[in-house]
Design a protein around this motif. Structure first.
Motif, PDB file in Angstrom:
ATOM      1  N   SER A  11       0.829  -1.219   0.000  1.00 51.61           N
ATOM      2  CA  SER A  11       0.000   0.000   0.000  1.00 51.61           C
ATOM      3  C   SER A  11       0.860   1.264   0.000  1.00 51.61           C
ATOM      4  O   SER A  11       0.360   2.363  -0.228  1.00 51.61           O
ATOM      5  CB  SER A  11      -0.954   0.007   1.205  1.00 51.61           C
ATOM      6  N   ASP A  12       2.168   1.115   0.244  1.00 50.41           N
ATOM      7  CA  ASP A  12       3.090   2.264   0.195  1.00 50.41           C
ATOM      8  C   ASP A  12       3.534   2.582  -1.234  1.00 50.41           C
ATOM      9  O   ASP A  12       4.148   3.628  -1.485  1.00 50.41           O
ATOM     10  CB  ASP A  12       4.357   1.981   1.039  1.00 50.41           C
ATOM     11  N   PHE A  13       3.231   1.673  -2.165  1.00 48.29           N
ATOM     12  CA  PHE A  13       3.814   1.824  -3.505  1.00 48.29           C
ATOM     13  C   PHE A  13       3.416   3.096  -4.262  1.00 48.29           C
ATOM     14  O   PHE A  13       4.262   3.667  -4.965  1.00 48.29           O
ATOM     15  CB  PHE A  13       3.552   0.581  -4.373  1.00 48.29           C
ATOM     16  N   PRO A  14       2.167   3.570  -4.140  1.00 45.79           N
ATOM     17  CA  PRO A  14       1.838   4.809  -4.871  1.00 45.79           C
ATOM     18  C   PRO A  14       2.779   5.965  -4.547  1.00 45.79           C
ATOM     19  O   PRO A  14       3.031   6.822  -5.404  1.00 45.79           O
ATOM     20  CB  PRO A  14       0.404   5.105  -4.413  1.00 45.79           C
ATOM     21  N   VAL A  15       3.319   6.001  -3.337  1.00 46.11           N
ATOM     22  CA  VAL A  15       4.319   7.038  -2.991  1.00 46.11           C
ATOM     23  C   VAL A  15       5.702   6.590  -3.460  1.00 46.11           C
ATOM     24  O   VAL A  15       6.437   7.347  -4.112  1.00 46.11           O
ATOM     25  CB  VAL A  15       4.337   7.306  -1.462  1.00 46.11           C
ATOM     26  N   VAL A  16       6.031   5.344  -3.169  1.00 45.28           N
ATOM     27  CA  VAL A  16       7.369   4.819  -3.480  1.00 45.28           C
ATOM     28  C   VAL A  16       7.681   4.874  -4.978  1.00 45.28           C
ATOM     29  O   VAL A  16       8.832   5.083  -5.380  1.00 45.28           O
ATOM     30  CB  VAL A  16       7.492   3.371  -2.937  1.00 45.28           C
ATOM     31  N   GLU A  17       6.654   4.754  -5.807  1.00 44.04           N
ATOM     32  CA  GLU A  17       6.941   4.696  -7.255  1.00 44.04           C
ATOM     33  C   GLU A  17       7.581   5.984  -7.771  1.00 44.04           C
ATOM     34  O   GLU A  17       8.294   5.965  -8.768  1.00 44.04           O
ATOM     35  CB  GLU A  17       5.722   4.283  -8.074  1.00 44.04           C
ATOM     36  N   LYS A  18       7.359   7.088  -7.066  1.00 42.96           N
ATOM     37  CA  LYS A  18       8.014   8.342  -7.484  1.00 42.96           C
ATOM     38  C   LYS A  18       9.528   8.248  -7.266  1.00 42.96           C
ATOM     39  O   LYS A  18      10.325   8.799  -8.037  1.00 42.96           O
ATOM     40  CB  LYS A  18       7.437   9.530  -6.713  1.00 42.96           C
ATOM     41  N   ALA A  19       9.932   7.562  -6.211  1.00 44.50           N
ATOM     42  CA  ALA A  19      11.368   7.355  -5.981  1.00 44.50           C
ATOM     43  C   ALA A  19      11.949   6.434  -7.044  1.00 44.50           C
ATOM     44  O   ALA A  19      13.048   6.672  -7.561  1.00 44.50           O
ATOM     45  CB  ALA A  19      11.596   6.768  -4.584  1.00 44.50           C
TER      46      ALA A  19
END
Ligand code: RP5
Length: 164
Positions: A11-19
């Motif tokens: 569920s953290d991926f939507p933020v992590v994908e920017k990294a």
């Protein structure tokens, strides 16, 4: 492999994908794993213990709520660990931020802003640039581009206020 991003939940991926996108833009190899300090503690510890041997140079630990993951990873390796607090709770991410940033002396985690995925990646790239000159050049070009965009916005504002 250069940068490993470990996140506490998918569920953290939507933020992590920017990294991930930022690291890829700079041509930095990146691996992404879901490992939790609470739900898969054994695997998280082994991951951090073996990171150096596995050719990882920097770890980004992304987690929300009681976000112990980056600190737990940092406890098992001397590789630099960047903490990325995720806004995933009713507390607007303040819980994640404080859980990550308030490390005890001796085990640092370099913490970026809540949901500051791009900065987490850029900080990792700056660390890698100590060894790779091409990354220093790429970071300088990135900043020059950013500067040009801001100056263009300033110019547009100057035009706009003439009509106010
Ligand atoms: C943390 O708990 C994760 O990093 C995530 O931000 C949060 C919620 O996880 P899920 O319940 O969505 O799996 O460990």
């Amino acid at each position: 492999m250069k940068v490993a991003i470990v996140m506490g939940s998918d569920s953290d991926f939507p933020v992590v994908e920017k990294a991930v996108a930022t690291l890829k833009k700079f041509g930095v190899p990146v691996a992404v794993n879901v490992l939790s300090a609470h739900r898969t503690p054994d695997e998280a510890l082994i991951f951090a213990k073996e990171a150096e041997k596995n050719g990882i140079d920097v770890i980004i630990g992304a987690a929300g709520k009681a976000a112990h993951l980056p600190g737990v990873l940092a406890s098992q390796t001397t590789l630099p660990v960047i903490g990325l607090p995720i806004k995933s709770s009713t507390l607007d991410g303040m819980d994640s931020l404080l859980s990550i940033v308030q490390m005890p002396g001796g085990i640092p985690v370099a913490t970026v802003a809540i949901n500051g995925a791009e900065n987490a990646a850029l900080l990792a790239i700056q660390m890698l640039s100590l060894k790779e000159k091409s990354l220093t050049d790429a970071l300088k070009a990135y900043r020059a581009e950013m500067r040009a965009k801001v100056l263009e916005k300033d110019q547009k504002i100057q035009e706009k206020i003439k009509d106010c």
